[in-house]
Design an enzyme around this catalytic site. Structure first.
Site, PDB file in Angstrom:
ATOM      1  N   GLY A 278     -16.617 -50.402  53.842  1.00 45.82           N
ATOM      2  CA  GLY A 278     -17.380 -51.643  53.696  1.00 45.82           C
ATOM      3  C   GLY A 278     -17.018 -52.475  52.493  1.00 45.82           C
ATOM      4  O   GLY A 278     -17.691 -53.459  52.204  1.00 45.82           O
ATOM      5  N   GLU A 320     -14.050 -44.485  53.071  1.00 48.99           N
ATOM      6  CA  GLU A 320     -13.416 -44.898  54.329  1.00 48.99           C
ATOM      7  C   GLU A 320     -13.122 -46.399  54.383  1.00 48.99           C
ATOM      8  O   GLU A 320     -13.674 -47.109  55.205  1.00 48.99           O
ATOM      9  CB  GLU A 320     -14.358 -44.540  55.491  1.00 48.99           C
ATOM     10  CG  GLU A 320     -14.742 -43.080  55.518  1.00 48.99           C
ATOM     11  CD  GLU A 320     -15.808 -42.769  56.560  1.00 48.99           C
ATOM     12  OE1 GLU A 320     -15.741 -41.681  57.139  1.00 48.99           O
ATOM     13  OE2 GLU A 320     -16.697 -43.610  56.803  1.00 48.99           O
ATOM     14  N   PRO A 321     -12.241 -46.889  53.512  1.00 45.14           N
ATOM     15  CA  PRO A 321     -11.936 -48.322  53.552  1.00 45.14           C
ATOM     16  C   PRO A 321     -11.086 -48.671  54.777  1.00 45.14           C
ATOM     17  O   PRO A 321     -10.143 -47.949  55.098  1.00 45.14           O
ATOM     18  CB  PRO A 321     -11.128 -48.540  52.269  1.00 45.14           C
ATOM     19  CG  PRO A 321     -10.488 -47.223  51.998  1.00 45.14           C
ATOM     20  CD  PRO A 321     -11.437 -46.170  52.494  1.00 45.14           C
ATOM     21  N   GLY A 322     -11.453 -49.730  55.477  1.00 46.16           N
ATOM     22  CA  GLY A 322     -10.632 -50.235  56.578  1.00 46.16           C
ATOM     23  C   GLY A 322     -10.120 -51.611  56.178  1.00 46.16           C
ATOM     24  O   GLY A 322      -8.960 -51.778  55.803  1.00 46.16           O
ATOM     25  N   ARG A 323     -11.055 -52.569  56.193  1.00 43.17           N
ATOM     26  CA  ARG A 323     -10.744 -53.950  55.837  1.00 43.17           C
ATOM     27  C   ARG A 323     -10.021 -54.063  54.491  1.00 43.17           C
ATOM     28  O   ARG A 323      -9.067 -54.837  54.362  1.00 43.17           O
ATOM     29  CB  ARG A 323     -12.062 -54.721  55.759  1.00 43.17           C
ATOM     30  CG  ARG A 323     -11.934 -56.200  55.481  1.00 43.17           C
ATOM     31  CD  ARG A 323     -13.305 -56.798  55.139  1.00 43.17           C
ATOM     32  NE  ARG A 323     -14.365 -56.225  55.928  1.00 43.17           N
ATOM     33  CZ  ARG A 323     -14.865 -56.771  57.032  1.00 43.17           C
ATOM     34  NH1 ARG A 323     -14.409 -57.931  57.448  1.00 43.17           N
ATOM     35  NH2 ARG A 323     -15.829 -56.168  57.692  1.00 43.17           N
ATOM     36  N   TYR A 364     -19.357 -63.716  63.600  1.00 42.69           N
ATOM     37  CA  TYR A 364     -20.050 -63.501  62.318  1.00 42.69           C
ATOM     38  C   TYR A 364     -20.134 -64.764  61.476  1.00 42.69           C
ATOM     39  O   TYR A 364     -20.500 -64.686  60.303  1.00 42.69           O
ATOM     40  CB  TYR A 364     -19.300 -62.463  61.467  1.00 42.69           C
ATOM     41  CG  TYR A 364     -18.968 -61.170  62.126  1.00 42.69           C
ATOM     42  CD1 TYR A 364     -19.975 -60.330  62.620  1.00 42.69           C
ATOM     43  CD2 TYR A 364     -17.651 -60.761  62.249  1.00 42.69           C
ATOM     44  CE1 TYR A 364     -19.650 -59.124  63.208  1.00 42.69           C
ATOM     45  CE2 TYR A 364     -17.325 -59.549  62.843  1.00 42.69           C
ATOM     46  CZ  TYR A 364     -18.331 -58.744  63.318  1.00 42.69           C
ATOM     47  OH  TYR A 364     -18.009 -57.547  63.901  1.00 42.69           O
ATOM     48  N   CYS A 391     -11.931 -71.977  76.794  1.00 39.34           N
ATOM     49  CA  CYS A 391     -12.957 -72.822  77.399  1.00 39.34           C
ATOM     50  C   CYS A 391     -14.316 -72.444  76.853  1.00 39.34           C
ATOM     51  O   CYS A 391     -15.124 -71.809  77.546  1.00 39.34           O
ATOM     52  CB  CYS A 391     -12.934 -72.667  78.914  1.00 39.34           C
ATOM     53  SG  CYS A 391     -11.333 -73.100  79.554  1.00 39.34           S
ATOM     54  N   GLU A 392     -14.536 -72.808  75.596  1.00 39.54           N
ATOM     55  CA  GLU A 392     -15.751 -72.401  74.907  1.00 39.54           C
ATOM     56  C   GLU A 392     -15.802 -73.225  73.619  1.00 39.54           C
ATOM     57  O   GLU A 392     -14.850 -73.203  72.847  1.00 39.54           O
ATOM     58  CB  GLU A 392     -15.637 -70.883  74.622  1.00 39.54           C
ATOM     59  CG  GLU A 392     -16.449 -70.338  73.485  1.00 39.54           C
ATOM     60  CD  GLU A 392     -17.932 -70.341  73.805  1.00 39.54           C
ATOM     61  OE1 GLU A 392     -18.304 -69.869  74.898  1.00 39.54           O
ATOM     62  OE2 GLU A 392     -18.704 -70.826  72.958  1.00 39.54           O
TER      63      GLU A 392
HETATM   64  C1  LIG Z   1     -16.585 -49.645  60.009  1.00 45.03           C
HETATM   65  C2  LIG Z   1     -16.655 -48.410  59.255  1.00 45.03           C
HETATM   66  C3  LIG Z   1     -15.835 -48.207  58.151  1.00 45.03           C
HETATM   67  C4  LIG Z   1     -14.860 -49.238  57.646  1.00 45.03           C
HETATM   68  O1  LIG Z   1     -15.485 -50.408  57.244  1.00 45.03           O
HETATM   69  P1  LIG Z   1     -14.646 -51.534  56.452  1.00 45.03           P
HETATM   70  O2  LIG Z   1     -15.642 -52.627  56.298  1.00 45.03           O
HETATM   71  O3  LIG Z   1     -13.517 -51.921  57.315  1.00 45.03           O
HETATM   72  O4  LIG Z   1     -14.210 -50.920  55.177  1.00 45.03           O
HETATM   73  C5  LIG Z   1     -15.901 -46.999  57.493  1.00 45.03           C
HETATM   74  N1  LIG Z   1     -16.751 -46.023  57.904  1.00 45.03           N
HETATM   75  C6  LIG Z   1     -17.553 -46.180  58.966  1.00 45.03           C
HETATM   76  C7  LIG Z   1     -18.439 -45.080  59.374  1.00 45.03           C
HETATM   77  C8  LIG Z   1     -17.538 -47.379  59.674  1.00 45.03           C
HETATM   78  O5  LIG Z   1     -18.357 -47.530  60.725  1.00 45.03           O
END
Ligand SMILES: *Cc1c(COP(=O)(O)O)cnc(C)c1O
Length: 463
Positions: A278, A320-323, A364, A391-392
């Site tokens: 997050g 758990e970084p994704g973004r 969002y 088309c939106e």
């Molecule tokens: C979505 C999610 C993440 C990654 O979130 P980011 O905003 O991309 O860092 C990590 N852990 C869990 C459990 C998630 O659902």
């Protein structure tokens, strides 16, 4: 098309219509390093280059729209997270942000672990050689088949999300003659986004087991009794696009209180705590994200302090970084099509993609920036809304931004910071074909996910 051929909208701040924008940047040709991938710059002729490849040749060879990912930047960010947390913690990249086999290999080589949350993500991870014990399996409604596959593969952990799942995973593990390492995902009543967090006693959402009312403690009680499970820790994930660490502070305090309760009741000190992902990134120049080492220090300090107070051994932390890893490393390259000035309002600039390749603006109300990348321009700034071809009317890519007033069909523009939750949330709305992902590095461009074709679409249509 010259500027006089389509009178641009208003240009001065005092006559601009309502919107999300701030004043135009002093130099529209400048590329703010906060929002662009590391190796992005302009060539002598004004065209933007990334990974040593210029966008005009990328467009020629691979077409538009296309996601362009800076492999060196991706690897550098993954490494920065890894080294910030050191050997005392684990970094799991959240695959849902963007997953492909090349990305899995990069992560593996850079020493990261991987979160998956579906059978499809698990299959991608395994097929690219991620060792199963470095994979965590998430989700609020994992099917029995997905659970079985994950246990058979030997995933390092399954994150349990409900009372039913505790029993289901234990049962499947036992029937396979295995003991599965698990964490329990709890909700601590903290919801964090950008600059604010809300802390309540209850949390009204589909994920996790509430701490409130002793439910999380009851889940732990049940998990500890089941032979098929080895409970290794507690998991908490509090939000997305977070800049302010104080939400994590409250969350960690509540998770550690549960660990203390578990120690007091069962005489067990759970060895791990997962604080989720997050962490925020810069989508526009107004955003100021923190560096991984600052985040690592803040999180480690919080957990250590809380555990000292509770007289607990500090558990091993995972994040758990994704973004925060993939988001800034890619941009979407579009070709400008129709340009439609609306007097007194703004100019609508249509591109050859839209909500099918970036749903975040519609979903969002996300903010993005945009730049002319096939050339520079000295024309005055013009207030634009970048829209897609769907088309939106909500098909908006960039709500409010400034582009040079001499913008013309055929120009290439790019939207930075689209590495996360764009390709992974892409759709075929209007039977538009999903763009490729092109990885650039050291002067070379490689397609890592190819463009969809009409044959791909028709292959699924078997009626
Ligand atoms: C979505 C999610 C993440 C990654 O979130 P980011 O905003 O991309 O860092 C990590 N852990 C869990 C459990 C998630 O659902």
């Amino acid at each position: 098309m010259s500027r006089s051929a389509h009178p641009a909208g208003p240009r001065h701040a005092d006559v601009l219509p309502e919107g999300h924008y701030s004043a135009p940047a002093a130099d529209l040709n400048a590329l703010d390093p906060k929002v662009w991938a590391e190796t992005v710059g302009r060539d002598a002729d004004g065209a933007v280059r990334v990974g040593g490849v210029d966008v005009k040749s990328l467009a020629e060879q691979h077409g538009t729209p296309a996601y362009v990912i800076d492999e060196a930047d991706f690897r550098a960010r993954a490494r920065a997270w890894r080294s910030a947390f050191g050997t005392e913690a684990d970094v799991f990249y959240a695959g849902k942000a963007f997953l492909s086999r090349a990305v899995v290999r990069w992560l593996h080589e850079e020493g990261l672990n991987l979160d998956v949350c579906s059978g499809g993500e698990l299959a991608t991870a395994l097929s690219a050689g991620m060792p199963a014990d470095r994979i965590a399996f998430h989700g609020n409604n994992k099917s029995p088949r997905e659970i079985q596959r994950a246990i058979e593969a030997g995933v390092g952990r399954i994150v349990l999300d409900s009372f039913q799942e505790i029993v289901r995973v234990a049962h499947i593990a036992q029937s396979l003659g295995k003991r599965q390492r698990v964490q329990i995902r709890i909700t601590v009543g903290v919801e964090a986004h950008t600059h604010e967090f809300i802390a309540t006693a209850h949390e009204d959402q589909k994920f996790g087991i509430p701490l409130a009312g002793g439910q999380a403690a009851e889940a732990v009680r049940r998990a500890l009794q089941l032979d098929g499970l080895e409970l290794i820790g507690i998991h908490s994930h509090i939000g997305s696009q977070i800049f302010d660490m104080s939400g994590f502070e409250v969350a960690a305090h509540r998770v550690v209180s549960l660990l203390k309760e578990i120690r007091d009741e069962h005489g067990v000190e759970l060895p791990e705590i997962d604080l989720g992902g997050g962490l925020g990134i810069a989508y526009t120049s107004a955003d100021d994200p923190r560096e991984p080492h600052e985040i690592a220090k803040a999180l480690t300090d919080i957990v250590t302090r809380e555990c000292e107070v509770a007289r607990l051994r500090t558990p091993r932390i995972s994040v758990e970084p994704g973004r925060a890893i993939v988001g800034p490393t890619a941009f979407t390259l579009y070709e400008v099509g129709t340009i439609k000035p609306l007097d007194g309002l703004r100019t609508y600039v249509s591109v050859d993609g839209g909500m099918s390749d970036n749903i975040r603006t519609a979903l969002y109300d996300a903010e993005y920036s945009v730049a002319l990348v096939s050339r520079t321009s000295d024309a005055e700034p013009m207030l634009v809304r970048v829209v897609g071809k769907h088309c939106e009317s909500g098909d908006i890519v960039v709500k409010d931004a400034f582009l040079p007033a001499d913008l013309a069909p055929g120009d290439l523009i790019a939207v930075p910071a689209t590495g996360a939750y764009c390709r992974s949330m892409a759709s075929n709305y209007n039977h538009v074909l999903r763009p490729p992902v092109v990885a650039v590095r050291d002067g070379e461009a490689k397609v890592i996910v190819r463009r969809e074709t009409e044959e791909d679409l028709l292959r699924l249509d078997v009626g």
